[in-house]
Design a protein around this motif. Structure first.
Motif, PDB file in Angstrom:
ATOM      1  N   ARG A 203     -17.720  34.322 -46.532  1.00 49.92           N
ATOM      2  CA  ARG A 203     -18.931  34.508 -45.716  1.00 49.92           C
ATOM      3  C   ARG A 203     -18.536  34.969 -44.309  1.00 49.92           C
ATOM      4  O   ARG A 203     -18.790  34.281 -43.319  1.00 49.92           O
ATOM      5  CB  ARG A 203     -19.734  33.217 -45.642  1.00 49.92           C
ATOM      6  CG  ARG A 203     -20.153  32.667 -46.999  1.00 49.92           C
ATOM      7  CD  ARG A 203     -20.828  31.311 -46.882  1.00 49.92           C
ATOM      8  NE  ARG A 203     -22.034  31.377 -46.064  1.00 49.92           N
ATOM      9  CZ  ARG A 203     -22.767  30.295 -45.752  1.00 49.92           C
ATOM     10  NH1 ARG A 203     -22.398  29.095 -46.173  1.00 49.92           N
ATOM     11  NH2 ARG A 203     -23.847  30.425 -45.008  1.00 49.92           N
ATOM     12  N   PRO A 204     -17.895  36.124 -44.198  1.00 47.46           N
ATOM     13  CA  PRO A 204     -17.369  36.546 -42.890  1.00 47.46           C
ATOM     14  C   PRO A 204     -18.431  36.798 -41.836  1.00 47.46           C
ATOM     15  O   PRO A 204     -18.132  36.748 -40.638  1.00 47.46           O
ATOM     16  CB  PRO A 204     -16.605  37.835 -43.222  1.00 47.46           C
ATOM     17  CG  PRO A 204     -17.241  38.345 -44.476  1.00 47.46           C
ATOM     18  CD  PRO A 204     -17.622  37.122 -45.253  1.00 47.46           C
ATOM     19  N   LYS A 205     -19.679  37.070 -42.251  1.00 45.41           N
ATOM     20  CA  LYS A 205     -20.737  37.363 -41.281  1.00 45.41           C
ATOM     21  C   LYS A 205     -21.517  36.123 -40.868  1.00 45.41           C
ATOM     22  O   LYS A 205     -22.384  36.209 -39.994  1.00 45.41           O
ATOM     23  CB  LYS A 205     -21.699  38.411 -41.859  1.00 45.41           C
ATOM     24  CG  LYS A 205     -21.042  39.755 -42.127  1.00 45.41           C
ATOM     25  CD  LYS A 205     -22.039  40.763 -42.673  1.00 45.41           C
ATOM     26  CE  LYS A 205     -21.371  42.101 -42.945  1.00 45.41           C
ATOM     27  NZ  LYS A 205     -22.337  43.103 -43.488  1.00 45.41           N
ATOM     28  N   ASP A 206     -21.217  34.988 -41.464  1.00 43.91           N
ATOM     29  CA  ASP A 206     -21.932  33.750 -41.150  1.00 43.91           C
ATOM     30  C   ASP A 206     -21.033  32.838 -40.330  1.00 43.91           C
ATOM     31  O   ASP A 206     -20.172  32.138 -40.879  1.00 43.91           O
ATOM     32  CB  ASP A 206     -22.372  33.036 -42.429  1.00 43.91           C
ATOM     33  CG  ASP A 206     -23.296  33.891 -43.274  1.00 43.91           C
ATOM     34  OD1 ASP A 206     -24.031  34.716 -42.688  1.00 43.91           O
ATOM     35  OD2 ASP A 206     -23.291  33.745 -44.516  1.00 43.91           O
ATOM     36  N   MET A 207     -21.230  32.829 -39.019  1.00 43.59           N
ATOM     37  CA  MET A 207     -20.409  31.986 -38.169  1.00 43.59           C
ATOM     38  C   MET A 207     -20.833  30.526 -38.294  1.00 43.59           C
ATOM     39  O   MET A 207     -22.017  30.201 -38.279  1.00 43.59           O
ATOM     40  CB  MET A 207     -20.516  32.439 -36.703  1.00 43.59           C
ATOM     41  CG  MET A 207     -19.593  31.658 -35.765  1.00 43.59           C
ATOM     42  SD  MET A 207     -19.614  32.257 -34.051  1.00 43.59           S
ATOM     43  CE  MET A 207     -18.797  33.850 -34.252  1.00 43.59           C
ATOM     44  N   THR A 208     -19.867  29.664 -38.433  1.00 44.66           N
ATOM     45  CA  THR A 208     -20.168  28.244 -38.546  1.00 44.66           C
ATOM     46  C   THR A 208     -20.622  27.695 -37.189  1.00 44.66           C
ATOM     47  O   THR A 208     -20.267  28.236 -36.129  1.00 44.66           O
ATOM     48  CB  THR A 208     -18.934  27.462 -39.002  1.00 44.66           C
ATOM     49  OG1 THR A 208     -17.896  27.599 -38.010  1.00 44.66           O
ATOM     50  CG2 THR A 208     -18.415  27.994 -40.335  1.00 44.66           C
ATOM     51  N   PRO A 209     -21.408  26.603 -37.176  1.00 49.16           N
ATOM     52  CA  PRO A 209     -21.823  26.004 -35.893  1.00 49.16           C
ATOM     53  C   PRO A 209     -20.644  25.635 -35.003  1.00 49.16           C
ATOM     54  O   PRO A 209     -20.705  25.795 -33.784  1.00 49.16           O
ATOM     55  CB  PRO A 209     -22.608  24.765 -36.325  1.00 49.16           C
ATOM     56  CG  PRO A 209     -23.131  25.112 -37.681  1.00 49.16           C
ATOM     57  CD  PRO A 209     -22.050  25.939 -38.314  1.00 49.16           C
ATOM     58  N   LYS A 210     -19.574  25.149 -35.607  1.00 49.09           N
ATOM     59  CA  LYS A 210     -18.413  24.771 -34.798  1.00 49.09           C
ATOM     60  C   LYS A 210     -17.779  25.974 -34.134  1.00 49.09           C
ATOM     61  O   LYS A 210     -17.419  25.932 -32.943  1.00 49.09           O
ATOM     62  CB  LYS A 210     -17.389  24.044 -35.672  1.00 49.09           C
ATOM     63  CG  LYS A 210     -16.192  23.517 -34.894  1.00 49.09           C
ATOM     64  CD  LYS A 210     -15.235  22.770 -35.799  1.00 49.09           C
ATOM     65  CE  LYS A 210     -14.022  22.265 -35.015  1.00 49.09           C
ATOM     66  NZ  LYS A 210     -13.063  21.545 -35.895  1.00 49.09           N
TER      67      LYS A 210
END
Length: 317
Positions: A203-210
């Motif tokens: 999921r390279p386009k979905d940045m994690t909240p952290k």
């Protein structure tokens, strides 16, 4: 977040008329109610056909792409080993086995060959990929996945037995984990931990909240938190044995690039942790919280002083 360093040598439509013309003789009207020779009708028909083609193409593309993806890893099911058209460099077709057990019990996962990796990149639209760099890309890909699995194993060794045992094993920080295993007699349980990887998703386009938080902190305090965003993100779904039942646990992995070594060797950092489910949040709080607390109170120093006092008072007089 842990550092992973790789040697530079290894880098790598239906077009019919909307009026029913094939009716039986008893049903057929004496004349078609639609003026087929009118200019207005021809224009409407032309636009209708265009719209049908657009909708068909849209649905076909989305369905065909999804249907060709393997739900276990969101990669194409049929990764060809044949050279791509106009390919100028021969790529190996051998596949390297991983140390990561499959969730279905069918051995370990296999990494794609360089030729399969190149074909997959082309099918995903990366037509400018340097074919001569693919072998290095596969090498790095495999190396990072093995590092990610090693860190997942560290989490599983602590929490596969539940939160209580996890707290006991984490109570004196990271570096005293082995001592806590021996203290509480968990050697056999830790040795026999046997998680497996059910499926995974890039999921390279979905940045994690952290990762997003780190970017904000880097903007506010560049000296302390300045960092490039992760170049990739994976979600790995791991099967954990809990009292004889298999439970699926999702892990989140952020991949960061670091400054290269003076020798030119590339450096990577992996941030591997359970997803923010209620249980995952508790595991993260216990592991990181205990480690920070133990170091903050000088736990190792206190423990060493206590042992020295015991040895002193136990000397024969």
């Amino acid at each position: 977040m842990h550092k992973h360093q790789k040697s530079a040598d290894a880098m790598t439509f239906s077009s019919g008329c909307p009026v029913k013309h094939d009716a039986t003789a008893s049903e057929r009207p004496s004349a078609c109610p639609v003026p087929h020779d009118s200019r207005e009708y021809k224009e409407q028909r032309k636009e209708w056909k265009k719209e049908c083609k657009r909708e068909w193409k849209k649905d076909h593309e989305s369905q065909s792409t999804l249907s060709r993806l393997n739900p276990l890893n969101y990669m194409f099911r049929d990764l060809s080993q044949a050279p791509a058209p106009n390919q100028t460099h021969v790529l190996p077709t051998s596949r390297e086995p991983s140390t990561i057990p499959r969730g279905d019990g069918d051995g370990n996962w296999e990494y794609p060959s360089p030729q399969q990796m190149y074909n997959a990149l082309l099918r995903k639209g990366y037509t400018d990929t340097d074919v001569t760099a693919v072998e290095s890309m596969v090498s790095v890909h495999n190396f990072l996945n093995e590092g990610a699995w090693a860190e997942i194993m560290d989490w599983e060794k602590r929490f596969a037995g539940g939160l209580k045992k996890g707290w006991q094993l984490c109570s004196r920080g990271e570096q005293n984990f082995d001592d806590m295993v021996k203290k509480y007699g968990y050697e056999k349980e830790v040795e026999n931990v046997n998680p497996s990887l059910v499926r995974f998703q890039g999921r390279p386009k979905d940045m994690t909240p952290k990762a997003a938080m780190f970017q904000v902190m880097g903007w506010l305090y560049p000296g302390a938190f300045g960092t490039e965003p992760p170049f990739d993100r994976h979600d790995w779904y791991v099967s954990r044995d809990v009292d004889g039942q298999r439970k699926e646990v999702r892990y989140v992995i952020d991949y960061y690039s670091g400054p290269p070594e003076p020798t030119g060797e590339p450096v990577f950092f992996l941030d591997v942790r359970p997803a923010m489910t209620p249980t995952g949040a508790a595991e993260r709080a216990l592991r990181w919280g205990c480690d920070v607390w133990w170091r903050a109170i000088g736990g190792d120093t206190r423990e060493r002083e206590r042992q020295e006092k015991q040895e002193k008072w136990s000397w024969p007089k």
